[in-house]
Every structure is written in C-alpha cells, then in structure tokens.
Design an enzyme around this catalytic site. Structure first.
Site, PDB file in Angstrom:
ATOM      1  NE  ARG A 106      -4.062   2.127   2.003  1.00 17.57           N
ATOM      2  CZ  ARG A 106      -4.042   3.437   2.215  1.00 17.57           C
ATOM      3  NH1 ARG A 106      -2.943   4.016   2.705  1.00 17.57           N
ATOM      4  NH2 ARG A 106      -5.094   4.185   1.945  1.00 17.57           N
ATOM      5  CB  CYS A 107       3.981   2.156   1.815  1.00 16.47           C
ATOM      6  SG  CYS A 107       3.504   2.093   3.551  1.00 16.47           S
ATOM      7  CG  MET A 108       6.251   0.177  -2.010  1.00 18.04           C
ATOM      8  SD  MET A 108       7.257  -1.182  -2.618  1.00 18.04           S
ATOM      9  CE  MET A 108       6.059  -2.520  -2.722  1.00 18.04           C
TER      10      MET A 108
END
Length: 428
Positions: A415-417
């Site tokens: 999700r962060c990426m």
C-alpha cells in the site's frame, strides 16, 4: 523516451482520461496506479546519514529494482494501468520555462541557496536533458560533481563535512504519502519530515501541468502550503461517504480537521471523517502500517494499537451548520465505530501475525498489515509475512504475494508503494 501512457487504448482507459482521478473506496477494482521505481537515490544512502533520510538499512539496488518490477508486473497482469512518477514528471516539464521554475522551487525548498550555491546548481541541472535532470534531482547532487572552478566558498570544497548539495530522495518509491486521491480530487500533502517535504512538489506540478491532469479542474482538497503535516499513509477511503485518517507520528489533528472541513464544503458525497489515534512511534508511522481495508467487511489490524477490550480514541467528524466547524463525537472502540459509519451489522478485524505476541510484532515491522487491495477480497502482500497471509486466506481472501527482501528495508509495504488514481466505484 516512450510515453508512460503508451498502452492499448480501451473505452475504460479513455473514460479514465476524461475523469483523471476517481477513488471512492479502498477496495474498488484498481484501474490506474502511480508507482516510482527505486533508482540511484537508493544507492546514495550511506550509513552516516540513514537517520537523516529516514532509513534503517541500505537496500541493494539491483535486487530492489527486480522486486519492484515484479510488483509492477503483478499489477499489470491484473489489467491495471501503471504510471511511473519519474516519467510523469519528465512529461510535465515540457518546456524550458517550466524546467527553470521547477528547479527554482526545488532549490528553494532544499535550502540550496546558501552562500550562492543555488546559481551554480541551477546551471548544472539545466545542462542535462529533462529525463536526466529529473533523475539527478531525485537521486541527489554530490559536491564532487561540480567543477572546482565553479566553487567559490569554503564549504563547497569540504566534501567530507557533508557530501551533498542536494539530498537524495530514497523514500520516493513510497508514492502513497506525498498525495492522496479522494473522490475525484486530491490532497497534496505537507509532509512532516524534512527529508520528504520536497516529494509532494512533484505531484503539485503533475496536477497543474501534465496534460493528463491539467485542464480537468482537479479539486485539491488540501495543498502543501498548509501549516500542519498530513501524509497519504494515514488517509484511507472507506467508502464514498467515509474517509478514515490516522492521527499519527506524521499526521496532525489540525490537518485532519482542515481536510475534513474542505471535503464537507466541496464534495457533497463526503459525510464523515473518522480520525483514528494511533501510537506515535516509528514502528506505527502511519495508519496503514497497522490497519487496512481488504473487503467490504474485513480489515487487517495490528493488535498492539488497541487497548484492553479494543479501546482506543476514535473521533467522528461530521458536517456542521457552521461552515468553519465540524461536529465531533468520540468513540472508544474501533470495531464498533467502523460498523456504525459503514452501516454494517458485523465486520472482521484480522490480526497481523495471528495476534501472536512475537509473530504479530515481527510481521507488522515487515508491513504485514500494509496490504494493497486491488479488488474486493483481493490483496497484494509481502511474501515474508506468511502467518498474516495464511490468516487472510483463511478468511476467504485472494492473496497475491510479491518478493520483499529489499523492498521491505524501506519500512513500507504494497500500500505504501502505490497511489491509486482510478478505482471502480463500489456498487452497494
């Protein structure tokens, strides 16, 4: 250089181009996503300055690139259009005046005008073709790169004192944080840490000047000039009507309230903003490191953010008759608050690492709760979090694992990426 939008044209993609941003949930089928392939900026990490640049370790560039390419191919194989930040920036800076303006902004925010260095750096950066210039800005400029004949101040000769004119931006592959799509608009975020504050400038230029977005009157719900920090890892779109935002180490209550008020004024569909307070520490730096939505009625959670009986501070902000004030009410149980705002009679919280004291802590550190939903009940996860992944499957989820030995060193998961640009709406 080929355009990143050089893909098979379909009616769906043509529709996306007419409406360049549409994200009304965390789980709607993902159609378009923004990534950043790790580059030279990762190789400019050195032990002495890891803390300054928010890293705990140094990834190995060839492997982190292979892992990221695998991640991107995994998404493409599901029919998802993948845009790359670095290519969008190059396409945005299409004329010399815009290049100059962008470099001025970058140098000002990098505080690179000390002792006259900005003039030399501007000349140096403008000497490159646009693609190489963008790569250089992202990867950092070393003092040794500037010819000695152009150096006029003592500190410029002292490479051992600090080697960079411009710091590298190794966190750029976490595209989630500098900006966040909400509905048909975007928040362009003031980031908390100095090492990351320049990152949202890229998105500001893309929204204002890239042909895919410029001219579409994309609403900016909160811009990067706001005085208080907010980051995309804390912004979760639970439904067309409900946004959840973490009150975290990186996101302030004042920014959440301002964003909520702006949404209430300008986007009629937004009815509630749920502020979820989490412990303010590096391990739990954003809400999505401890909590993500994976299906209509299922969420991952790291048990350590909850107190006894699941207690924690949850605040529900709603539109008030007074435009500059939100109605705020407090809840003490996250599960019950989620059921209330989403109109669910039941929902499941799936504990990271199965709730085991050791496994949950270890897998949360390796982003076991940081899942990317690409459709309802379909998530992308790191392969290393095998206990959490198995538990997701036991709850009926389709789990797509990606390799993660080097990607995980940056302290962020799938999700962060990824920054979703377009998702299909959920039909209730």
């Amino acid at each position: 250089m080929s355009s990143i939008t050089e893909i098979v044209s379909t009616p769906e993609i043509q529709k996306n181009r007419m409406h360049p941003i549409n994200v009304t949930s965390e789980i709607g089928t993902l159609k378009t996503v923004l990534l950043k392939r790790p580059g030279k900026e990762v190789e400019n990490l050195v032990p002495e300055y890891l803390q300054r640049l928010l890293f705990d370790d140094i990834p190995y560039l060839p492997v982190i690139q292979r892992e990221h390419d695998y991640f991107a191919e995994t998404l493409k194989n599901r029919g998802i259009e993948v845009l790359y930040l670095e290519k969008l920036v190059v396409e945005t800076l299409s004329n010399q005046e815009l290049r100059k303006q962008f470099i001025d902004d970058i140098l000002r925010e990098s505080q690179a005008n000390v002792n006259g260095a900005a003039k030399v750096l501007k000349e140096y950066l403008l000497s490159f073709p646009t693609s190489a210039m963008v790569e250089k800005i992202m990867s950092g400029v070393l003092k040794r790169e500037i010819e000695k004949s152009k150096k006029t101040h003592l500190y410029e000769f002292m490479e051992d004192h600090y080697p960079f004119y411009l710091d590298p931006m190794p966190n750029l592959y976490f595209t989630r944080d500098p900006a966040a799509s909400i509905g048909n608009g975007i928040s362009i975020n003031k980031m908390r840490e100095p090492a990351r504050q320049r990152e949202s400038l890229f998105m500001e230029y893309i929204i204002n000047y890239h042909p895919r977005f410029a001219g579409h009157d994309v609403p900016v719900w909160l811009d990067r000039s706001f005085s208080f920090s907010i980051e995309g890892g804390d912004e979760l779109i639970l439904s067309k009507e409900v946004v959840a935002i973490g009150v975290s180490e990186r996101t302030s209550a004042k920014a959440i309230e301002r964003l909520a008020l702006n949404l209430f004024k300008r986007q009629d569909s937004t009815k509630k903003v749920v502020a979820v307070e989490i412990p303010k520490c590096r391990a739990f730096m954003h809400l999505d490191t401890v909590f993500t939505m994976v299906d209509h009625d299922k969420f991952t959670i790291h048990p350590a953010i909850q107190g006894p009986q699941g207690n924690m501070n949850v605040y529900i902000l709603e539109k008030s008759p007074e435009a500059e004030i939100a109605t705020i009410s407090h809840r003490s149980n996250l599960q019950e608050a989620l059921k209330e705002v989403l109109g669910l009679s039941e929902l499941v919280l799936i504990p990271c690492g199965g709730g085991d004291e050791i496994a949950s802590s270890r897998e949360q550190w390796n982003d076991g709760s940081n899942t990317l939903a690409i459709a309802p009940g379909v998530v992308v996860t790191y392969d290393r979090n095998y206990i959490s992944n198995d538990l997701l499957r036991q709850h009926g989820m389709e789990v797509i694992e990606i390799t993660s030995s080097e990607l995980s060193r940056g302290r962020g998961g799938p999700r962060c990426m990824s920054m979703p640009i377009v998702r299909e709406d959920i039909i209730n």
